[in-house]
Design a protein around this motif. Sequence first.
Motif, PDB file in Angstrom:
ATOM      1  N   PHE A 166      -1.370   1.113  -9.654  1.00 16.59           N
ATOM      2  CA  PHE A 166      -2.433   1.890  -8.742  1.00 16.59           C
ATOM      3  C   PHE A 166      -2.355   1.232  -7.422  1.00 16.59           C
ATOM      4  CE2 PHE A 166      -4.893   2.023 -12.876  1.00 16.59           C
ATOM      5  CZ  PHE A 166      -4.671   3.545 -13.076  1.00 16.59           C
ATOM      6  N   PRO A 167      -2.399   2.107  -6.128  1.00 15.73           N
ATOM      7  CA  PRO A 167      -2.123   1.314  -4.848  1.00 15.73           C
ATOM      8  C   PRO A 167      -3.047   0.166  -4.440  1.00 15.73           C
ATOM      9  CG  PRO A 167      -2.446   3.697  -5.001  1.00 15.73           C
ATOM     10  CD  PRO A 167      -2.747   3.319  -6.255  1.00 15.73           C
ATOM     11  N   GLU A 168      -4.242   0.211  -5.363  1.00  9.89           N
ATOM     12  CA  GLU A 168      -5.012  -1.080  -5.068  1.00  9.89           C
ATOM     13  C   GLU A 168      -4.435  -2.333  -5.558  1.00  9.89           C
ATOM     14  OE1 GLU A 168      -7.282   1.459  -8.171  1.00  9.89           O
ATOM     15  OE2 GLU A 168      -6.274   1.876  -6.409  1.00  9.89           O
ATOM     16  N   ASP A 169      -3.482  -2.085  -6.640  1.00 12.15           N
ATOM     17  CA  ASP A 169      -2.662  -3.412  -7.266  1.00 12.15           C
ATOM     18  C   ASP A 169      -1.738  -3.986  -6.586  1.00 12.15           C
ATOM     19  OD1 ASP A 169      -4.256  -2.916  -9.712  1.00 12.15           O
ATOM     20  OD2 ASP A 169      -2.373  -1.341 -10.444  1.00 12.15           O
ATOM     21  N   LYS A 170      -1.379  -3.434  -5.373  1.00 15.73           N
ATOM     22  CA  LYS A 170      -0.100  -3.854  -4.513  1.00 15.73           C
ATOM     23  C   LYS A 170      -0.426  -5.309  -4.170  1.00 15.73           C
ATOM     24  CE  LYS A 170       2.145  -2.847  -0.223  1.00 15.73           C
ATOM     25  NZ  LYS A 170       3.268  -3.897  -0.457  1.00 15.73           N
ATOM     26  N   PRO A 171      -1.557  -5.806  -3.804  1.00 17.11           N
ATOM     27  CA  PRO A 171      -1.601  -7.224  -3.252  1.00 17.11           C
ATOM     28  C   PRO A 171      -1.297  -8.298  -4.610  1.00 17.11           C
ATOM     29  CG  PRO A 171      -3.282  -6.481  -2.179  1.00 17.11           C
ATOM     30  CD  PRO A 171      -2.780  -5.172  -3.270  1.00 17.11           C
ATOM     31  N   THR A 225       6.727  -2.489  -4.800  1.00 10.58           N
ATOM     32  CA  THR A 225       5.446  -1.764  -4.566  1.00 10.58           C
ATOM     33  C   THR A 225       5.768  -1.073  -3.111  1.00 10.58           C
ATOM     34  OG1 THR A 225       4.523  -3.800  -3.304  1.00 10.58           O
ATOM     35  CG2 THR A 225       3.918  -3.423  -5.526  1.00 10.58           C
TER      36      THR A 225
END
Length: 161
Positions: free
Chosen positions: A9-14, A45
Amino acid sequence: MIVSIRNFFPEDKPLVDQVVRDAWIELATAMPGWNELAPRLGALTANAALSEVLVAELDGEIVGAAGYVGPNQPKPDFFAPEWPMVRLMSVVPKARGHGVGQALLDECIDRAKRDSTTLIALHTTPIMEAAQHLYQRAGFGVVRNLPDMFGVPYVLMTRLF
C-alpha cells in the motif's frame, strides 16, 4: 512466528524502503559500486505502479519485500520481455531463517503461474550467498553470467514450471 505476504500500500513506502536498505546494507563493504547502488534501493516502491510489490510481515511487522514484474512489463534488457521476474527481494537480517524469503519467492512464483507463464527469472550476485541457496533450493538455475554491476559479478537465473 507467522509469515504473511500481502500487497503493498502507498502508506507502506517509508517502512518498505527502510527494509530494503536494512537488508542490503551488509553488501556495502563487498560492493565497490555501493555508492552507485545505494540511491537505487528505493526503486522497489518508486516503481510500484509498474509492478506488483509484495510485503512480508512476521508477526505483524514488515520485515521483507519483493517486486513481481509481470510479463511484458518494463524490465532490464537482459530479460526476455515475456518473462516475469523477481525484483529486489529483501529480508531484514533479524528475520532471516524464518521463511520470509521463501514466502516472498513462493508468492512471486504463484503470480507467474497465475499469469500463465512457463518460467520466472531474476538476477542476482553470487556474493549474496543465502539468496543463492534459496534460489537453488526453489529450482532456479543459472542461465548465463551478466556483466558486472556495481563492481561485482551478476548472473541471470530462471525457473521453469
